[in-house]
Design a protein around this motif. Sequence first.
Motif, PDB file in Angstrom:
ATOM      1  N   MET A   1       0.846  -1.196   0.000  1.00 37.25           N
ATOM      2  CA  MET A   1       0.000   0.000   0.000  1.00 37.25           C
ATOM      3  C   MET A   1       0.880   1.244   0.000  1.00 37.25           C
ATOM      4  SD  MET A   1      -3.262   0.894   0.364  1.00 37.25           S
ATOM      5  CE  MET A   1      -4.335   2.106   1.050  1.00 37.25           C
ATOM      6  N   ARG A   2       0.681   2.114  -0.987  1.00 39.78           N
ATOM      7  CA  ARG A   2       1.482   3.337  -1.003  1.00 39.78           C
ATOM      8  C   ARG A   2       0.965   4.318   0.044  1.00 39.78           C
ATOM      9  NH1 ARG A   2       1.654   4.571  -7.270  1.00 39.78           N
ATOM     10  NH2 ARG A   2      -0.384   3.644  -7.056  1.00 39.78           N
ATOM     11  N   GLN A   3       1.888   5.106   0.626  1.00 44.97           N
ATOM     12  CA  GLN A   3       1.531   5.980   1.741  1.00 44.97           C
ATOM     13  C   GLN A   3       1.488   7.443   1.314  1.00 44.97           C
ATOM     14  OE1 GLN A   3       2.547   5.370   5.646  1.00 44.97           O
ATOM     15  NE2 GLN A   3       1.201   3.670   5.163  1.00 44.97           N
ATOM     16  N   ILE A   4       0.523   8.154   1.842  1.00 41.15           N
ATOM     17  CA  ILE A   4       0.509   9.613   1.698  1.00 41.15           C
ATOM     18  C   ILE A   4       1.439  10.163   2.783  1.00 41.15           C
ATOM     19  CG2 ILE A   4      -0.960  11.679   1.846  1.00 41.15           C
ATOM     20  CD1 ILE A   4      -1.678   9.906  -0.515  1.00 41.15           C
ATOM     21  N   THR A   5       2.216  11.174   2.483  1.00 42.19           N
ATOM     22  CA  THR A   5       3.196  11.667   3.449  1.00 42.19           C
ATOM     23  C   THR A   5       2.528  12.376   4.622  1.00 42.19           C
ATOM     24  OG1 THR A   5       3.361  13.799   2.373  1.00 42.19           O
ATOM     25  CG2 THR A   5       4.869  12.083   1.605  1.00 42.19           C
ATOM     26  N   PHE A   6       3.273  12.483   5.735  1.00 42.85           N
ATOM     27  CA  PHE A   6       2.731  13.151   6.923  1.00 42.85           C
ATOM     28  C   PHE A   6       2.412  14.607   6.608  1.00 42.85           C
ATOM     29  CE2 PHE A   6       7.059  14.691   7.442  1.00 42.85           C
ATOM     30  CZ  PHE A   6       6.879  15.943   8.033  1.00 42.85           C
ATOM     31  N   ARG A   7       3.168  15.186   5.664  1.00 40.79           N
ATOM     32  CA  ARG A   7       2.923  16.596   5.342  1.00 40.79           C
ATOM     33  C   ARG A   7       1.505  16.779   4.790  1.00 40.79           C
ATOM     34  NH1 ARG A   7       7.592  19.283   5.788  1.00 40.79           N
ATOM     35  NH2 ARG A   7       9.432  17.998   5.513  1.00 40.79           N
ATOM     36  N   VAL A   8       1.152  15.933   3.853  1.00 39.73           N
ATOM     37  CA  VAL A   8      -0.178  16.069   3.257  1.00 39.73           C
ATOM     38  C   VAL A   8      -1.245  15.641   4.259  1.00 39.73           C
ATOM     39  CG1 VAL A   8      -1.670  15.339   1.362  1.00 39.73           C
ATOM     40  CG2 VAL A   8       0.734  15.869   0.933  1.00 39.73           C
ATOM     41  N   ASP A   9      -0.908  14.642   5.073  1.00 38.23           N
ATOM     42  CA  ASP A   9      -1.856  14.209   6.101  1.00 38.23           C
ATOM     43  C   ASP A   9      -2.153  15.319   7.099  1.00 38.23           C
ATOM     44  OD1 ASP A   9      -2.861  11.811   5.523  1.00 38.23           O
ATOM     45  OD2 ASP A   9      -1.390  10.638   6.652  1.00 38.23           O
ATOM     46  N   ALA A  10      -1.213  16.257   7.246  1.00 39.33           N
ATOM     47  CA  ALA A  10      -1.403  17.348   8.214  1.00 39.33           C
ATOM     48  C   ALA A  10      -2.451  18.351   7.734  1.00 39.33           C
ATOM     49  CB  ALA A  10      -0.081  18.080   8.454  1.00 39.33           C
ATOM     50  N   LEU A  11      -2.805  18.260   6.472  1.00 39.75           N
ATOM     51  CA  LEU A  11      -3.724  19.265   5.926  1.00 39.75           C
ATOM     52  C   LEU A  11      -5.179  18.834   6.124  1.00 39.75           C
ATOM     53  CD1 LEU A  11      -1.821  20.012   2.595  1.00 39.75           C
ATOM     54  CD2 LEU A  11      -1.692  21.268   4.744  1.00 39.75           C
ATOM     55  N   PRO A  12      -5.978  19.684   6.769  1.00 36.78           N
ATOM     56  CA  PRO A  12      -7.382  19.303   7.012  1.00 36.78           C
ATOM     57  C   PRO A  12      -8.242  19.547   5.775  1.00 36.78           C
ATOM     58  CG  PRO A  12      -6.948  21.500   7.886  1.00 36.78           C
ATOM     59  CD  PRO A  12      -5.659  21.025   7.266  1.00 36.78           C
ATOM     60  N   SER A  13      -9.410  18.896   5.740  1.00 37.84           N
ATOM     61  CA  SER A  13     -10.405  19.304   4.744  1.00 37.84           C
ATOM     62  C   SER A  13     -10.967  20.618   5.239  1.00 37.84           C
ATOM     63  CB  SER A  13     -11.552  18.301   4.678  1.00 37.84           C
ATOM     64  OG  SER A  13     -11.039  17.027   4.504  1.00 37.84           O
ATOM     65  N   GLU A  14     -11.242  21.517   4.337  1.00 35.19           N
ATOM     66  CA  GLU A  14     -11.748  22.839   4.739  1.00 35.19           C
ATOM     67  C   GLU A  14     -13.197  22.689   5.223  1.00 35.19           C
ATOM     68  OE1 GLU A  14     -12.665  26.367   5.571  1.00 35.19           O
ATOM     69  OE2 GLU A  14     -10.547  25.999   5.118  1.00 35.19           O
TER      70      GLU A  14
END
Length: 394
Positions: free
Chosen positions: A1-14
């Motif tokens: 399973m490819r992972q999304i980075t922690f940086r992008v994970d830190a971004l909330p949905s508006e």
Amino acid sequence: MRQITFRVDALPSEPAIQTFLKARELEARGADVVHLEIGEPDFETPSHIRDALKMAVDSGQTHYCDSQGVRELREAIADRIASVRGVHVDPDTIVATPGLRPVLFYGALATLQEGDEGIYCDPAFAAFPAVIRFAGATAVPVPLRGEKGFRLDVEDLRRAVTPRTRLITLNSPHNPTGAVLSEEDLRVIEAIACEHDLYVLSDETYEEIYYGERPRSVIEFPELRKRSIVMSGFSKTYCMTGWRLGYAVLPADLVEPFVRLTANSVSCTNTFVQYAAVAALRSSQACVQDMVMQFRQRRDVLVDRLNRMPGVSCHTPSGAFYAFANVSGVGLPDTELARILLEEAGVAALAGSAFGECGRGYLRFAYTTSMENILKGMDRMEHVVSELPTVRTG
Ligand SMILES: Cc1ncc(COP(=O)(O)O)c(C=O)c1O
């Protein structure tokens, strides 16, 4: 399973967009929804600004420009700051960006790295903690308390500073509470920032939307300004949310990094929009005053109606166009009340907890819709609240 980075994970949905989409879904199924969720002025962009845009396009301003922003715009911004704030700003310390959000990213990326801490006020526009985490740093909240009218307690701020702190983020007038930082607050913040050698990122996007004395800007405090990224823009003041134009006034050491961040991420900011913005700044500001007058009338009615509902209380915001109402007396979690209002009564508002832990028990209402809609929304909400078995009265 490819992972999304922690940086992008830190971004909330508006949250505002999420609620708006949900409201749109209900509307597609026939519901009538009063929109009090989105923070954008409901007025048209003034016609002289639209005309200036057309002229800029017709005269060929349709190519790449200086990544820092066109000189005419940077000069117009500096002139406006001089006339409003009485402060000289070198146009070479200004960088134009496509909206304000990039400044939040560039500010965090240029000043923070792993192991650092960045401070934000809770409740907050969700992008503040998000960009701090995106930069790899720890986001440290400072509470804004409803019982104190959401004024920043500078002693809380002092306590939040540690040897790892690099950045303090500020937002005045404040989204979601409408609170404004006083001159005294800014003097203490100046002292703290100097003592600990910190950068400050001051989001002043609502600077022209205020109902009492003009809010003070970080730019008016010479020592604070030397270490501050002061950001403002055209979205809210001139009803230009979709045009995407903001800017940062920077300390000398951050100008070149900001220009590189801009050049590498977006090449430059939309050229013809910048020329239209020169017209916005250099023409009469009557359009802004008219808009604020209407916001004030709406604010007064909205706050009054909220305060008359059982279990609800709302302080009067000093700026921006949001009412942040305490709904803890209604006896339901804010998320549940927001859901009921939207799904059962057709009133779209945002749960305060979307803005942080200290927003729990509140709802945010954006008065960026007509008086008629506000009255309709309040009638519906009053009905919902007064029918709830959980509501505490008196
Ligand atoms: C505090 C704050 N900063 C920045 C923004 C984003 O501004 P822009 O649309 O100019 O990127 C908003 C929008 O709601 C906001 O409330």
